[in-house]
Design an enzyme around this catalytic site. Sequence first.
Site, PDB file in Angstrom:
ATOM      1  N   GLY A 126      38.353  36.497  41.614  1.00  0.00           N
ATOM      2  CA  GLY A 126      38.928  35.274  41.054  1.00  0.00           C
ATOM      3  C   GLY A 126      40.326  35.492  40.503  1.00  0.00           C
TER       4      GLY A 126
ATOM      5  N   GLU B  39      37.621  27.890  39.665  1.00  0.00           N
ATOM      6  CA  GLU B  39      36.933  29.127  40.026  1.00  0.00           C
ATOM      7  C   GLU B  39      36.973  30.121  38.868  1.00  0.00           C
ATOM      8  OE1 GLU B  39      37.263  32.866  43.200  1.00  0.00           O
ATOM      9  OE2 GLU B  39      38.470  31.057  43.505  1.00  0.00           O
TER      10      GLU B  39
END
Length: 379
Positions: free
Chosen positions: A365, A244
Site C-alpha cells: 500500500g 487502500e
Amino acid sequence: MQVQRSVYREDHEQFRTTVRRFMERECVPHQEAWNKAGMVSREVWRKAGKEGLLCVTLPTEYGGGGGDFGHSAIVAEELAYAGVGGASFGLHSDIVAPYIARLGTDEQKQKWLPGICAGEQILAVAITEPGGGSDVKALRTTAVREGDEYVINGSKTFISNGFLSDLVVVVCKTDPAAGAKGVSLLVVETNREGFRRGRKLEKVGMHAQDTAELFFDNVRVPVGNRLGEEGKGFIYLMQELPQERFMIAVTAAAKLEKLLEQTIDYVKDRRAFDQTVWDFQNTKFKLADVKAQAVALRTMVDYYLGEHMRRRLTVEEAAIAKLHSTETLWKCIDDMVQLHGGYGYMLEYPIARAFVDMRVARIYGGTSEVMRDLISRKL
C-alpha cells in the site's frame, strides 16, 4: 478496549453480527487448510457474496450492499478480530472494485459488477513490477493500441489474488514517453490468450493469500476494457490509493486490540518462577504501554473513519493513518512476542502468526518511507 466508539450507527453494528458469524462459521474452521494450500477456496468467495459481505458500498442495482465505508470497515475489523488470513475481501471490494464502479461505463458496470459482487469473479490489481516498487511512473508494462484493441506486454509481481483472480486491473504504459501522463488502466480477463500466471510466491507470512507473478505476452483486449480516459491512469491511482492505505490502518487498529486481549489472557495463565508472567512488574508496564498505544490508535482511526465516511479524508491524513498504525502495530507485536517467551515463536499461537503476517503492513500500500514523504510535503 473500554473505548466508547461513536463512529458506527445501529445498522453498522447489526451488520457486524452478520460478519462475525460468517467468520466463525465459514472462515476460522478452514484457516489451517488454507494456509497449507496457499490460498482460500473459491467457495468462501461465493458464500461471502451470497451473504452480502462483498462490495458492500456498491449500488444494489449491481448486487452491492448499498452501504457506506463504515460497513467496509466492519468487514476489515472482523477479519482481523477472527484472525482470518488470505480472504482478501477488502482488496476485492474496497480497492479494486471502486475503479470499475467509479470509472466504468454503464456497459462495463453491467458486464462486470454483478459477478464481482456475487464472488463469482474475483478481482486483482496489477501495479508492482519485478525490480520495481512504489514508483508507479517507472512502469515498463506496455499497452500498444492497434485499431480497436490494446496489445499488452510485460510482467507484474507480488499480485494478491494472483491465482484466484478472474479479472485483473492492469496498470500499463500506453505512451511510454509521457511519464505519469502515459499511464492507463485496462481490465484483463485471465482467460485471454497470452496471459499467464507464474509461480505462487512463497512469503514469510500471509500464507493463505495467493500472491503470484503475472505475465502478459501480446495479450489483446478491446479498447472497451479501458477504465476511464487513456493517459489518466496515474491520476486515478492517486485518487484511490488513500482508501487502500486507510483500510490497512483500520485492520492494524483492530489487530492490535485483539492481540493485546490474547496476550493479557496468556500472561495471566502462564507461570514462571512460581508466579504468573502477569505478576512481574515488567509485564504490567509493557502491556500498559501497549494499551496506551492501542487506545491512541483506535481514537485516531475512528476519527479518520468518520472523516472518510463523509468523504473528507485527505491524501496526507491517509498517509498519517497508515504510517502511525503500522509502525505502532509492529512495535507492539514485537513486545508481545517477547512476553510469550519461546511460545511467541510458535505459529500455533496468534501472536506468532501476527508476527509473520503483519510485518508486510509497513510495505504494501506504499512503504512507510513513501508515507513519510507524502506527509513531509505538507509540513
